[in-house]
Design a protein around this motif. Structure first.
Motif, short mmCIF file in Angstrom:
data_model
loop_
_atom_site.label_atom_id
_atom_site.label_comp_id
_atom_site.label_asym_id
_atom_site.label_seq_id
_atom_site.Cartn_x
_atom_site.Cartn_y
_atom_site.Cartn_z
N ASN A 180 0.84 -1.20 0.00
CA ASN A 180 0.00 0.00 0.00
C ASN A 180 0.88 1.25 0.00
O ASN A 180 1.68 1.44 0.92
CB ASN A 180 -0.87 -0.03 1.26
N PRO A 181 0.75 2.12 -1.02
CA PRO A 181 1.59 3.31 -1.08
C PRO A 181 1.41 4.26 0.09
O PRO A 181 2.27 5.10 0.36
CB PRO A 181 1.18 3.97 -2.41
N ASN A 182 0.30 4.12 0.81
CA ASN A 182 0.11 4.94 2.01
C ASN A 182 1.10 4.57 3.11
O ASN A 182 1.28 5.31 4.07
CB ASN A 182 -1.32 4.79 2.54
N LEU A 183 1.73 3.39 2.97
CA LEU A 183 2.72 2.91 3.95
C LEU A 183 4.14 3.01 3.39
O LEU A 183 5.06 2.40 3.96
CB LEU A 183 2.42 1.46 4.33
N ILE A 184 4.33 3.80 2.34
CA ILE A 184 5.65 3.85 1.71
C ILE A 184 6.71 4.46 2.63
O ILE A 184 7.89 4.12 2.54
CB ILE A 184 5.61 4.62 0.37
N SER A 185 6.29 5.34 3.54
CA SER A 185 7.27 5.89 4.48
C SER A 185 7.75 4.81 5.45
O SER A 185 8.93 4.78 5.83
CB SER A 185 6.70 7.09 5.24
N GLU A 186 6.84 3.90 5.85
CA GLU A 186 7.25 2.78 6.71
C GLU A 186 8.21 1.85 5.96
O GLU A 186 9.16 1.33 6.56
CB GLU A 186 6.03 2.00 7.20
N GLN A 241 11.19 7.28 -3.04
CA GLN A 241 11.12 8.69 -3.42
C GLN A 241 10.13 8.91 -4.56
O GLN A 241 9.38 9.91 -4.57
CB GLN A 241 12.50 9.19 -3.81
N LYS A 242 10.10 8.00 -5.51
CA LYS A 242 9.18 8.13 -6.64
C LYS A 242 7.73 8.05 -6.17
O LYS A 242 6.87 8.81 -6.61
CB LYS A 242 9.45 7.04 -7.66
N LYS A 243 7.46 7.11 -5.23
CA LYS A 243 6.10 6.97 -4.72
C LYS A 243 5.72 8.11 -3.79
O LYS A 243 4.55 8.48 -3.68
CB LYS A 243 5.95 5.63 -4.02
N LEU A 244 6.69 8.69 -3.12
CA LEU A 244 6.41 9.83 -2.24
C LEU A 244 6.08 11.09 -3.03
O LEU A 244 5.16 11.83 -2.68
CB LEU A 244 7.62 10.11 -1.35
N TRP A 245 6.82 11.32 -4.09
CA TRP A 245 6.74 12.59 -4.80
C TRP A 245 6.12 12.51 -6.19
O TRP A 245 5.61 13.51 -6.67
CB TRP A 245 8.14 13.22 -4.91
N GLY A 246 6.18 11.35 -6.83
CA GLY A 246 5.62 11.23 -8.17
C GLY A 246 6.23 12.22 -9.12
O GLY A 246 7.46 12.39 -9.18
N GLU A 247 5.40 12.93 -9.84
CA GLU A 247 5.88 13.92 -10.81
C GLU A 247 6.56 15.10 -10.13
O GLU A 247 7.38 15.78 -10.75
CB GLU A 247 4.72 14.41 -11.67
N LYS A 248 6.25 15.35 -8.89
CA LYS A 248 6.85 16.46 -8.17
C LYS A 248 8.34 16.24 -7.91
O LYS A 248 9.07 17.17 -7.59
CB LYS A 248 6.16 16.68 -6.82
N GLN A 249 8.79 14.97 -8.05
CA GLN A 249 10.18 14.64 -7.75
C GLN A 249 11.14 15.47 -8.59
O GLN A 249 12.24 15.80 -8.15
CB GLN A 249 10.45 13.16 -7.99
#
Length: 215
Positions: free
Chosen positions: A141-147, A205-213
């Motif tokens: 789950n991308p909502n847990l990508i920080s974990e 990082q890609k999943k955290l920021w997407g296009e904003k990266q």
């Protein structure tokens, strides 16, 4: 002292105190156990959730491996304390007569080898957790990508901390064969850890920021 039955505060206080153990080796295992716990958390928040059904089977397999790794690393928290206490005992052995000196030297050699093997197991288990985390970065789950990111950082740190505790024990051995063999093994493992970590970090990082990266 069985630290697994004590409070976190007790463990931290003793780690900071002027006593032989717990020290760096035990703390390395604790870091690794926390890494595997974070990896498991990311799975628990994915399995059974809508949109992730296609990976349920593999996620359950990965969860079993993460939990096994956490059990191993949790046991190593105490095991490192025990083996270091054995080293400390040999340092306090009598060395007055030639026989006592010989016995003490041999006892120290054996204790040091055992003391080296614990952080070696810690490092390699952390490397395995890092490998598992690489797969989790792609399918949890991308909502847990920080974990997942925390799991990777901790697993990498646990590996490096385990490695330096292997090094300190090797430095007290006179067996060139053992030293070279273990150092070669750790050198290869360190290269693998860097590859795993760099790949995971890019995904996180890609999943955290997407296009904003790109910003």
């Amino acid at each position: 002292m069985m630290y697994l039955n004590e409070s976190i505060e007790k463990y931290l206080n003793d780690s900071a105190a002027c006593i032989p153990a717990p020290g760096g080796g035990s703390v390395s295992a604790l870091i690794g156990a926390l890494a595997s716990a974070m990896a498991s958390m990311s799975i628990h928040f994915t399995v059974g959730k809508q949109g992730f059904e296609q990976n349920t089977g593999r996620l359950k397999e990965l969860l079993k491996e993460c939990e096994k790794s956490r059990e191993v690393l949790t046991a190593l928290i105490q095991e490192d304390v025990d083996v270091y206490n054995e080293v400390d005992k040999t340092l306090r052995m009598s060395k007055i007569t030639s026989d006592e000196k010989k016995f003490r030297l041999e006892s120290m050699r054996r204790a040091t080898i055992f003391a080296m093997m614990v952080p070696l197991k810690t490092a390699m288990t952390c490397l395995y957790v890092l490998k598992l985390t690489g797969e989790l970065a792609e399918i949890t789950n991308p909502n847990l990508i920080s974990e997942v990111g925390v799991a990777a950082i901790l697993a990498d740190a646990g590996f490096q901390c385990g490695k330096i505790n292997v090094d300190i024990n090797l430095s007290h051995l006179n067996n060139r064969v053992i030293i070279q063999k273990v150092r070669n093994e750790m050198h290869q493992a360190e290269k693998t850890a860097k590859v795993y970590f760099n790949e995971i970090y890019k995904i996180v990082q890609k999943k955290l920021w997407g296009e904003k990266q790109a910003l």
